[in-house]
Design an enzyme around this catalytic site. Structure first.
Site, mmCIF file in Angstrom:
data_model
loop_
_atom_site.group_PDB
_atom_site.id
_atom_site.type_symbol
_atom_site.label_atom_id
_atom_site.label_comp_id
_atom_site.label_asym_id
_atom_site.label_seq_id
_atom_site.Cartn_x
_atom_site.Cartn_y
_atom_site.Cartn_z
ATOM 1 N N ARG A 223 0.971 -1.411 0.186
ATOM 2 C CA ARG A 223 0.053 -0.147 0.308
ATOM 3 C C ARG A 223 0.959 1.118 -0.316
ATOM 4 N NH1 ARG A 223 -3.345 -2.355 -1.211
ATOM 5 N NH2 ARG A 223 -5.405 -2.947 -0.824
ATOM 6 N N HIS A 271 0.222 -0.138 -10.436
ATOM 7 C CA HIS A 271 -0.023 -0.519 -9.830
ATOM 8 C C HIS A 271 -0.738 -1.779 -10.317
ATOM 9 C CE1 HIS A 271 -2.930 -0.836 -5.576
ATOM 10 N NE2 HIS A 271 -2.877 -2.527 -5.843
#
Length: 308
Positions: A223, A271
């Site tokens: 994250r 991502h």
């Protein structure tokens, strides 16, 4: 049949709706903040608007579309309803691929070779044996354990840190806050695979990153909120850290004018390390709807105290 509300950025879940309808015939759907969404019994979420879940009086189940639920639990007004996440068996394979590639990117000096190629500089670096590169995995859950084992299979020296004590063959393990500095001090390539919880928010700051040996590299595929990016950049510019592969960010997509795109030593990826398929997401949500109606235990239910 249950009614569902999609809570996300506009258009994100467009591929999911027809798959859910196929799994759950008669399903009624709406997107937040449409009026019908406020009456829904099921909330399917990715970064829902603060206060939205609390404004749904009929809510029976909150479901993430990913493995992480930090984007949901960050809102203190989230009602006391079951929260579930997605566990895609292919995610572990994809994440391990990304970790292996990122490890080899630094171990085999591809970061330096790519820089040299831009200027036409022909330079071969001495090859190191895998056992001479120490890879440290932050987080020894399903993803971290699978990646660590594959790295061991390739001959790397692998250690791992987790909040609670765990063991794995061929892996030197550390646990608890008191052992974190010792773990970091023995790592040439640090791979973060931690969940995002209040205790891991901002974990990768100047104090901790400076514990890494000089010349170490960071791979962040957990994250973005784990990392204090300015602290990383400062350590790169002083030469204490060699480089970083960053796949996740506090704000996504990372704006085109963000300085990390152009920071020497940093490779930005969009991502992409591991992405659950929409079909798996639909199937697992539908199964939990059926279990909810039958009063059975839910798949991948989240312990809200732990945050995962």
């Amino acid at each position: 049949m249950i009614s569902v509300a999609f809570l996300s950025t506009p258009g994100l879940m467009d591929p999911l709706e027809p798959l859910l309808r196929r799994e759950l015939p008669g399903l009624t759907c709406a997107s937040w903040p449409e009026e019908a969404s406020r009456e829904a019994e099921l909330a399917v979420c990715w970064k829902p608007q603060a206060g939205a879940l609390a404004a749904m009086p009929n809510l029976k189940l909150i479901h993430s579309i990913a493995a992480g639920v930090d984007n949901i639990l960050a809102d203190p007004s989230v009602p006391d309803r079951p929260v579930c996440r997605i566990v895609d068996p292919d995610i572990s394979v994809a994440m391990t691929e990304f970790v292996l590639w990122s490890t080899l990117y630094f171990h085999r000096d591809f970061d330096r070779v790519i820089d040299n190629a831009r200027t036409g500089a022909w330079h071969r670096y001495a090859q190191r044996a895998p056992q001479d590169t120490r890879v440290g995995i932050l987080g020894l859950g399903t993803l971290g354990t699978d990646a660590a084992r594959r790295l061991v299979d390739l001959g790397f020296s692998v250690s791992a840190w987790s909040r609670s004590a765990k063991t794995a063959d061929g892996i030197r393990t550390f646990s608890g806050a008191a052992a974190l500095d010792a773990f970091l001090g023995e790592v040439d390539i640090l791979v973060s695979l931690l969940p995002l919880t209040p205790s891991t928010l901002g974990l990768l700051n100047a104090e901790r990153l400076s514990r890494l040996p000089k010349g170490a590299a960071l791979v962040l595929c957990s994250r973005g909120e784990h990392l204090i990016a300015d602290d990383l950049v400062a350590l790169l510019r002083t030469g204490h850290l060699r480089g970083a592969v960053l796949d996740v960010f506090e704000r996504e997509p990372l704006p085109a004018d963000h300085p990390l795109w152009r920071e020497p030593g940093v490779l930005v990826t969009p991502h992409m390390a591991a992405i659950a398929s929409w079909m798996v997401i639909a199937q697992q949500i539908a199964e939990n709807v059926r279990r909810l109606k039958r009063g059975e235990p839910l798949l991948n239910a989240v312990d809200r105290a732990r945050g995962y």
